[in-house]
Every structure is written in C-alpha cells, then in structure tokens.
Design an enzyme around this catalytic site. Structure first.
Site, PDB file in Angstrom:
ATOM      1  CB  CYS A 129      -0.934   0.001   1.204  1.00 16.86           C
ATOM      2  SG  CYS A 129      -0.194  -0.587   2.708  1.00 16.86           S
ATOM      3  CG  HIS A 236      -0.610   3.833   4.921  1.00 12.41           C
ATOM      4  ND1 HIS A 236      -1.155   3.485   6.137  1.00 12.41           N
ATOM      5  CD2 HIS A 236      -0.173   2.671   4.360  1.00 12.41           C
ATOM      6  CE1 HIS A 236      -1.043   2.180   6.315  1.00 12.41           C
ATOM      7  NE2 HIS A 236      -0.460   1.645   5.252  1.00 12.41           N
TER       8      HIS A 236
HETATM    9  C1  2RA Z   1       1.113  -2.138   6.768  1.00 14.49           C
HETATM   10  N1  2RA Z   1       1.853  -1.889   4.477  1.00 14.49           N
HETATM   11  O1  2RA Z   1       0.722  -0.975   6.689  1.00 14.49           O
HETATM   12  C2  2RA Z   1       1.669  -2.841   5.549  1.00 14.49           C
HETATM   13  C3  2RA Z   1       0.789  -3.989   5.117  1.00 14.49           C
HETATM   14  N2  2RA Z   1      -0.533  -3.577   4.795  1.00 14.49           N
HETATM   15  O2  2RA Z   1       1.068  -2.827   7.810  1.00 14.49           O
END
Ligand code: 2RA
Length: 331
Positions: A129, A236
């Site tokens: 991601c 994120h």
């Molecule tokens: C996380 N990118 O954010 C890793 C797996 N989704 O934990």
C-alpha cells in the site's frame, strides 16, 4: 463480457473491501466464489442482491470455471494456492507480498505501468500500500524530470495491520492495549512496521525501496525509507523528498500533478488546505499537498502524499488490475 471471479480471504478487511469496490465499479461478474480459512468458512456474505456462503479454501477450490481470483489471505496462502489456481488457468491478482519481487511476476499499479499485466504467467502482484500511493504521483515527475533519489518517511495507519492493529489502538486509547504491537501505539509512534532485517531496515522499508525500482523498471534510482506506525485508524500519510536530474518550474510541476490520473492536489497552506488521513478515508485517489521546492538541492521537491491504504493501497488497485485484464482481453 462477464467473468467468474473468486475471492480468497473474503472475510478479512481487504477481502470485504474487494466486494465493496467490485460492486461500486459494477465489475462484470457472472459467478462469484468466496473462500476463507476453516475458521470463517460457512459465514454468509451479501453481494448485490444475492447471499453467498463462504467456503473453506482447499486444493480443489479452483476445479471449476473461474477466470480471475483476487487473493488477500497472507503470504503463506498465496505461496501455496496461487500456483494451484494459475495451473487451472485462473489469473490470480495477489495482494500479499509473497510474489512481488519474483522476476516472472508483474508488479502493477494501473496508472503507472498498466502494460506490465500483459507479461503475466498466471499471477500478478499488487504492490504494498505505501508503495502504490507513492508511485502514482512520482511516475509523472519521473517522466518529466527524471528522478535521481527518493527519501520516503511514512506515517502508516493501524488498519495496515488488519483488525488486530485497529483493536490495539482503540483499546489502548482507553488504557487497555492488547499488546499486538511491540510498544503502546496509542499516543505514540513506532518506527517498526513488519520485521527488522540484518541491516537494520524493516521489511516494510525494503518493500518500498525494491518495489519502487521494479515498478519504474529503473534500478539506478537511489531510494531510502523510514516507515512508522502512527495512532491513525485508516489512511497512510507519507513525506516524500525527491531529487531530480533535470530542473523544474514549480508551477509547471504542480500542474503536471493536477493532470495526473488518480491524483488530487490539495495544496493551499494559507487556508490550511493539505491532505489528511481522515479527509481521504474511503476514497480511491492519491492526495498530494505541501508541494514545495527543497532549497537544499540543485533540483528537488518535498511532497505530502495521503491515500486510503485499504482502498487504493490494496482493494481498489487489485480490482483495477482485474479491470485491465478485461480491457486487454487477457481473460
Ligand atoms: C502495513 N503496508 O501498513 C503494511 C501492510 N498492509 O502494515
């Protein structure tokens, strides 16, 4: 043209989002098959007007007419079952990290390297991601100004760890952490995502570095990363510093990002306009703000990049790859 589609890991956070996105995008499904571990087998899931019973995944699950299978059930399941599905003529789009760096396996972000799906040999990997949301804006800048070096600093939501991560944050906020994370995650930041390796980097940091090079097919890029778990439920955020070979005009660079498929520029600091995880929740675009020249470099830029890690970071990107299979007539 309608296809028969399977979902492996149908009851997990990403699996359930696959269904939501498939329905939203009217993906042309004839028959749908849902698979999970024995633990969740038997549960019922509604898709469209129909109710489906989740089946336990077995080695015979693909002994039926299935064209595409979306996997999000962890690396061990993908390692064992993706080749079984592919051997039956199913095209697998795998969200786990297991196959991503395999030379035979395309690693695809449809806005960045759509053509790569044409090289598939039965399995296509969905990138991590945090990599996906970075390469969407960076592709435009790489094409125009030739990237020399990238420094990633990420601020990643607990939903990236699935329901157990969300639970540790939410219970930790009320003084009852579950101990899922190695340290308290509520009111805290942990510079530790996935596991540490011999050279002091975590696997998450190495994924961002290696996957960016593979997606751009440019192994001269100089990249480093620090990935951090933050007390955010979903979405994120990333600070990305980029050094270019070529010079740029800031206005022109911003304009090129505004014209990039899948990117929304939110950048008006005077009016407190910049992307935040809460604003970008449940969206499929990659949001970019705080676009400003890095005056310490001959030609460099700082970006703030935010996206929903479960949607664009996993489920939506996977479904977009499945859409490419249809549009390229590969199934
Ligand atoms: C996380 N990118 O954010 C890793 C797996 N989704 O934990």
């Amino acid at each position: 043209k309608k296809v028969n589609l399977a979902i492996v890991g149908a009851t997990g956070m990403v699996g359930r989002t696959f269904l939501k996105v498939l329905e939203e995008r009217n993906f042309p499904i004839d028959n749908l098959y849902l698979f999970s571990s024995s633990r969740s087998a038997g549960s019922k899931v509604t898709f469209g007007e129909k109710e489906y019973v989740v089946e336990e995944l077995t080695e015979n699950s693909f002994d039926r007419d299935i064209q595409i299978a979306l996997f999000s059930a962890g690396g061990e399941i993908s390692k064992k079952f993706a080749p079984i599905a592919a051997s039956k003529g199913v095209v697998v789009v795998d969200n786990s990290s297991y196959w991503r760096m395999n030379k035979e396996i395309p690693l695809v972000v449809p806005e960045v390297n759509p053509e790569a799906v044409k090289d598939h040999k039965g399995i296509i990997a969905n990138p991590n991601c945090s990599t996906i949301q970075a390469v969407v804006p960076l592709k435009t800048l790489h094409d125009k100004y030739k990237i020399k070096r990238v420094v990633y600093s990420t601020y990643q939501a607990v939903s990236g760890s699935g329901v157990k991560g969300v639970e540790d944050l939410e219970k930790g906020m009320t003084g009852n952490p579950t101990g899922f994370y190695p340290h308290q995650i509520s009111y805290n930041c942990l510079p530790h995502i996935d596991s540490f390796t011999e050279n002091g980097y975590t696997k998450e940091e190495i994924k961002m570095i290696d996957e960016t090079m593979k997606i751009f097919n440019d192994y001269n890029l100089k990249i480093t990363a620090t990935t951090v778990r933050v007390p955010v439920k979903n979405g994120h955020s990333e600070s990305i510093n980029v050094e270019f070979e070529k010079q740029f005009e800031l206005d022109e660079l911003v304009e090129s990002l505004k014209n990039t498929d899948g990117v929304v520029v939110m950048d008006d600091p005077k009016n407190n306009v910049y992307p935040t995880a809460v604003d970008c929740n449940d969206r499929d675009e990659v949001f970019v703000g705080r676009i400003r020249r890095d005056f310490s470099l001959d030609s460099g830029i700082n970006l703030w990049v935010v996206a929903d890690n479960i949607r664009k970071g996993a489920a939506t990107n996977t479904v977009q790859i499945a859409e490419l299979l249809l549009s390229y007539d590969l199934v």
